[in-house]
Design a protein around this motif. Structure first.
Motif, PDB file in Angstrom:
ATOM      1  N   LEU A   1       1.631   5.303   1.119  1.00 45.47           N
ATOM      2  CA  LEU A   1       1.768   5.877   2.456  1.00 45.47           C
ATOM      3  C   LEU A   1       0.411   6.091   3.108  1.00 45.47           C
ATOM      4  N   TYR A   2      -0.545   6.670   2.358  1.00 42.17           N
ATOM      5  CA  TYR A   2      -1.851   6.999   2.933  1.00 42.17           C
ATOM      6  C   TYR A   2      -2.605   5.738   3.354  1.00 42.17           C
TER       7      TYR A   2
ATOM      8  N   SER B   1      -1.338   2.839   3.977  1.00 38.19           N
ATOM      9  CA  SER B   1      -0.590   2.180   5.060  1.00 38.19           C
ATOM     10  C   SER B   1      -0.926   2.803   6.405  1.00 38.19           C
ATOM     11  N   LEU B   2      -1.066   4.129   6.422  1.00 38.01           N
ATOM     12  CA  LEU B   2      -1.410   4.813   7.670  1.00 38.01           C
ATOM     13  C   LEU B   2      -2.831   4.478   8.120  1.00 38.01           C
ATOM     14  N   VAL B   3      -3.750   4.341   7.155  1.00 39.34           N
ATOM     15  CA  VAL B   3      -5.161   4.117   7.482  1.00 39.34           C
ATOM     16  C   VAL B   3      -5.466   2.641   7.719  1.00 39.34           C
TER      17      VAL B   3
ATOM     18  N   TYR C   1      -8.417  15.610  -0.490  1.00 40.21           N
ATOM     19  CA  TYR C   1      -7.644  15.775   0.740  1.00 40.21           C
ATOM     20  C   TYR C   1      -7.799  17.206   1.263  1.00 40.21           C
TER      21      TYR C   1
ATOM     22  N   CYS D   1     -13.161  11.930   3.723  1.00 40.27           N
ATOM     23  CA  CYS D   1     -12.191  10.932   4.212  1.00 40.27           C
ATOM     24  C   CYS D   1     -12.438   9.580   3.554  1.00 40.27           C
TER      25      CYS D   1
ATOM     26  N   ASN E   1       0.833  -1.196   0.000  1.00 38.71           N
ATOM     27  CA  ASN E   1       0.000   0.000   0.000  1.00 38.71           C
ATOM     28  C   ASN E   1       0.868   1.246   0.000  1.00 38.71           C
TER      29      ASN E   1
ATOM     30  N   SER F   1      -7.955   5.583  -3.209  1.00 36.32           N
ATOM     31  CA  SER F   1      -6.631   4.961  -3.091  1.00 36.32           C
ATOM     32  C   SER F   1      -6.703   3.462  -3.385  1.00 36.32           C
TER      33      SER F   1
ATOM     34  N   GLY G   1      -2.987  -0.065   7.363  1.00 32.86           N
ATOM     35  CA  GLY G   1      -1.864  -0.943   7.636  1.00 32.86           C
ATOM     36  C   GLY G   1      -1.436  -1.638   6.355  1.00 32.86           C
ATOM     37  N   ASN G   2      -0.904  -2.833   6.477  1.00 34.56           N
ATOM     38  CA  ASN G   2      -0.397  -3.565   5.316  1.00 34.56           C
ATOM     39  C   ASN G   2      -1.413  -4.589   4.810  1.00 34.56           C
TER      40      ASN G   2
END
Length: 333
Positions: free
Chosen positions: A101-102, A104-106, A192, A167, A99, A174, A108-109
């Protein structure tokens, strides 16, 4: 019921259970094979990309010393390299990938790759319906707050709904990009920025409330028009094979929307300049003697960013299409 009949029923159930175990065992084996094939394909694509990158570097060096015939050959190879990269993009749409960055932050993997065309199209269609339904809900929500319910609670609910909507859009977009959708550029960043814009509140809000709600109503109206216009354009272009099946409707104007331009563009430009007007009013409020919040200035700056991004992007697309139309007319002459 006799014991003999009960035994027969149990035997039938047991046989089905044994068959289920065999089927599940085969499924597990195929799944391991699939995982192995995915890893092999991903590794091969990475290796190809590295080789093409090295080759491109060598071509750039060779282009400085080659003659005209060799330069034509190098140009042909560069074109093929570019086409190959597009093929890799389409291949990776069916392979698990890390994923961004975005995401991954929301999330995870978590693997968000949909492996079948049917699953991809179903997710895309559900995304489009979500946008349409939420546009209608937000329009009626803004109308209710503006004309019927002037309460802090209802305004807070409406603003929360806006934040949640944008959001959610950023997450869903994504995921679609991870699955091969080519949505990109300013129209991704637009959501965003809108998320930040929808969440701000403060004492100065009441002085800007009516204008903000009226703008929200108009924005929802324009998005409603865009949805039906763009979905019609995409349907026609997909049928002709000119657009990718995962292409989406977006908030602004795209090059493939050229037909019907005179109908849609005035609404878009009016909305863009309304964003500029909002920015000007907020800058004035930020200088108000009763304004103690830094958020008012930031909101004004955000509306200005939205105006510049939307207006310049739309103007760029229109300019490109006009230039192409002029060039085509000159060639026909």
């Amino acid at each position: 019921m006799s014991n003999c009949k009960l035994q027969t029923e149990w035997d039938d159930i047991d046989n089905e259970y044994q068959q289920l175990q065999e089927t599940h065992k085969i499924y597990r084996q195929k799944l391991e094979e699939l995982t192995s094939l995915q890893a092999t394909c991903s590794g091969a694509i990475s290796k190809q990309r590295k080789s093409l990158k090295d080759l491109r570097r060598s071509l750039s060096k060779s282009a400085q010393t080659c003659d005209e015939k060799e330069l034509t050959l190098l140009t042909h190879i560069k074109t093929q390299i570019k086409e190959r990269e597009h093929v890799f993009f389409d291949m990776e749409a069916y392979l698990p990938k890390k994923n961004g960055l975005y995401l991954s932050l929301v999330l995870g993997n978590v693997n968000v790759t949909l492996l079948s065309n049917q699953a991809k199209f179903a997710y895309k269609d559900e995304y489009e319906k979500f946008k349409l339904y939420m546009t209608i809900i937000l329009m009626f929500g803004a109308i209710t707050c503006l004309f019927f319910l002037n309460y802090r609670v209802t305004d807070e609910i409406f603003n929360f709904l806006l934040v949640w909507y944008y959001c959610t859009l950023t997450i869903r977009e994504s995921i679609l990009i991870n699955n091969g959708s080519r949505i990109k550029g300013w129209w991704v960043s637009h959501h965003y920025v809108s998320t930040f814009l929808s969440g701000a509140r403060g004492p100065m809000y009441q002085m800007f409330r009516s204008q903000f709600l009226a703008f929200s109503i108009y924005q929802s109206f324009v998005q409603f028009l865009q949805y039906y216009y763009q979905s019609g354009c995409l349907y026609r272009l997909r049928a002709l094979g000119e657009r990718n099946q995962l292409d989406l409707t977006v908030e602004g104007f795209q090059s493939w929307m050229w037909r019907g331009l005179t109908f849609l563009l005035p609404f878009l430009f009016f909305g863009h300049f309304w964003q500029l007007y909002n920015s000007v009013i907020l800058f004035r409020l930020a200088r108000h003697e009763g304004c103690k919040e830094w958020q008012v200035f930031m909101l004004a700056l955000t509306f200005l960013v939205l105006f510049l991004g939307n207006f310049l992007t739309t103007l760029k697309v229109v300019r490109q299409k006009v230039q192409k139309k002029v060039e085509k007319g000159q060639k026909s002459d």
